[in-house]
Enzyme design. Structure first.
Site, short mmCIF file in Angstrom:
data_model
loop_
_atom_site.label_atom_id
_atom_site.label_comp_id
_atom_site.label_asym_id
_atom_site.label_seq_id
_atom_site.Cartn_x
_atom_site.Cartn_y
_atom_site.Cartn_z
N ASP A 46 0.84 -1.19 0.00
CA ASP A 46 0.00 0.00 0.00
C ASP A 46 0.88 1.25 0.00
OD1 ASP A 46 -2.79 1.12 0.46
OD2 ASP A 46 -1.76 1.95 2.21
N GLU A 101 1.62 -0.12 -4.91
CA GLU A 101 0.66 0.91 -5.29
C GLU A 101 1.36 2.27 -5.26
OE1 GLU A 101 -3.59 2.65 -3.64
OE2 GLU A 101 -1.90 2.38 -2.27
#
Length: 536
Positions: free
Chosen positions: A199, A262
């Site tokens: 993330d 990401e």
């Protein structure tokens, strides 16, 4: 040997909304396990599980308080092991989220860190003294609104948070922090996971000098003040690459594992970072960004994203997707100003399979699922409440998976679901599409099966045809063959003159060197590598 992830289709599962097995209205790990055949039958190669870790759920699990614990909402570690075993039986790899840029403020590390300026973890988070007038140390802004700094009266210092105040950022300048996170990764690798989705991977390292960000080049002031800054100091620092190298070295100790990051950035820079973070063999295996998770549904946009990546990182590897848990569903985004949602859904999977790289599918998109209209009193994503109603948050794309149209809550739960299942979404249920050749689900299955059959789409070189808006022409070629895909990204009928034989899924008429593309039409053609095309 070619790595499995290079031509994989990764199906994202949002655990809270996939399948509830207990009747408490919240999806769980046993529920996911019971539905994995649906994913395998679709033609996916892997699943990506959004966070299921121990968390106070201020940001729906993206605020982790134990990196090696399973939240009681979702089950137990034994339930996770059973899920992995079943996935592997079905030939599915398992990728799990790792939320490392920040933790929950209830994580024991932060509890200790904020207790004093002199403890074993005092510098595990980003602390800074106030300015003499009491204001924060610099101008950094939180993505969720307001300053990125929160004052702590106990330490008489500010701590940094890129997101909620309850999500303090970890200090990656401290090698002990990285050591602890690598230990957490090793825990899951030893349990058999096949990879990690990292993330906000470019948020790890901040500018150690805490310099203020300059303004961005905005015209009208943006709806979120975060976008008024060019975040050249608060994220994407050069030292970030050193962290990625340590993570890659760990995964390389295990056979056939992968890292996908990401990238949270704005504009063309996000695609450039994707390339930078995946170039060589010592950082991420692949990366994705929000580049194709936007409202831009134009040939120039798709071509520019892919071409920029190929130019910036010829030895890197991208992942492309159109929807996920953070953005409005693409069928709704791309029909906001008109267009048939079903035709758009069918075209979108053909479009995605024509792209080079790893592909991502978000649960429900294979049903042509649309964005749910969430009322204020139904709101669960309170992280973004400051921007209501201009931005209604992320709940609309996170509503439960629909399995049986006429069952309670469309078969998701026997209890009251955490987000409502509304009629427009229930109408797209799996049981309403099963066995229908004209369904969106059937088109997803056939498109993914066609991609598996064609080496051009999985391994081929990529080039683009110079065709006028709104036609996208993309060619995928190997030494033994060439496929040309044409897409009409408009609601008007278009014609393209090109020699080729139609193959695979299509929505077009082809005759005597002319391709007639209806609104949102598409076609794959067997073409000579050097053939040209002209649009009327």
């Amino acid at each position: 040997m070619r790595e499995w992830w290079r031509d994989a289709v990764v199906y994202q599962i949002y655990p809270r909304s996939f399948q509830d097995s207990t009747g408490d209205g919240i999806g769980d790990l046993p529920g996911i396990t019971s539905r994995l055949e649906h994913v395998a039958d679709l033609g996916a190669d892997a699943i990506w599980l959004s966070p299921f870790f121990t968390s106070p759920d201020k940001d729906m699990g993206y605020d982790v308080s134990d990196y090696t614990g399973v939240s009681e909402l979702y089950g137990t570690i034994a339930d996770f092991d059973a899920l992995v075993a079943r996935a592997h039986e079905l030939g599915l790899k398992v990728i799990i989220d790792q939320v490392f840029s920040h933790s929950s403020d209830q994580h024991p590390w932060f509890v200790e860190s904020r207790s004093s300026r002199h403890n074993d973890k005092a510098d595990w988070y980003i602390w800074a003294d106030p300015k003499r007038d009491g204001t924060p140390p610099n101008n950094w802004i939180s993505i969720f609104g307001g300053s990125a700094w929160q004052f702590d009266p106990n330490r008489r210092q500010y701590y940094m948070h890129n997101f909620l105040t309850s999500q303090p950022d970890l200090n990656f300048h401290n090698p002990r922090v990285v050591d602890a996170l690598l230990d957490a990764m090793r825990f899951w690798l030893d349990r058999g996971v096949d990879g990690f989705r990292l993330d906000t991977v470019n948020f790890y390292v901040h500018d150690a000098r805490l310099r203020s960000n300059p303004p961005s080049d905005w015209g009208d002031f943006p709806g979120n003040p975060y976008e008024a800054q060019n975040q050249i100091y608060s994220k994407t620092q050069p030292e970030n690459l050193d962290v990625l190298r340590r993570m890659r070295a760990l995964t390389d100790e295990y056979e056939d594992r992968m890292l996908i990051g990401e990238v949270g950035e704005m504009g063309d820079r996000q695609v450039e970072i994707m390339g930078e973070y995946t170039s060589g063999k010592d950082k991420l295996h692949l990366a994705y960004s929000f580049a194709m998770l936007s409202h831009d549904y134009s040939p120039g946009h798709f071509r520019r994203c892919i071409q920029t990546f190929m130019d910036k990182a010829p030895d890197g590897w991208p992942s492309w997707s159109f929807s996920n848990h953070d953005v409005d569903r693409h069928v709704s985004r791309w029909t906001q100003h008109g267009g048939d949602p079903v035709a758009t859904a069918k075209q979108s999977i053909a479009l995605l399979t024509s792209f080079p790289g790893t592909l991502g599918i978000y649960q429900g998109e294979e049903l042509g699922q649309t964005q749910t209209d969430i009322l204020f009193e139904e709101l669960q994503d309170t992280a973004n409440i400051a921007f209501w109603p201009d931005y209604k948050g992320r709940d609309g794309c996170r509503t439960p998976m629909v399995w049986e149209a006429n069952a309670d809550n469309a078969g998701f739960s026997t209890g009251t679901p955490w987000l409502p299942v509304k009629a427009p979404q229930a109408a797209n249920a799996v049981d309403q599409q099963q066995g229908r050749n004209d369904s969106v689900l059937a088109h997803y299955r056939s498109a993914l099966a066609f991609r598996k059959q064609r080496e051009e789409l999985r391994f081929g070189e990529t080039s683009f045809l110079d065709l006028p808006h709104p036609i996208l022409g993309i060619r995928r070629s190997t030494d033994t063959g060439s496929l040309t895909a044409l897409f009409n990204l408009s609601d008007d009928i278009k014609q393209v003159d090109i020699d080729g034989t139609p193959t695979g899924p299509q929505n077009a008429d082809v005759e005597n060197g002319k391709v007639i593309l209806p609104a949102r039409g598409y076609v794959f053609l067997e073409t000579p590598p050097a053939s040209s095309a002209k649009a009327d």
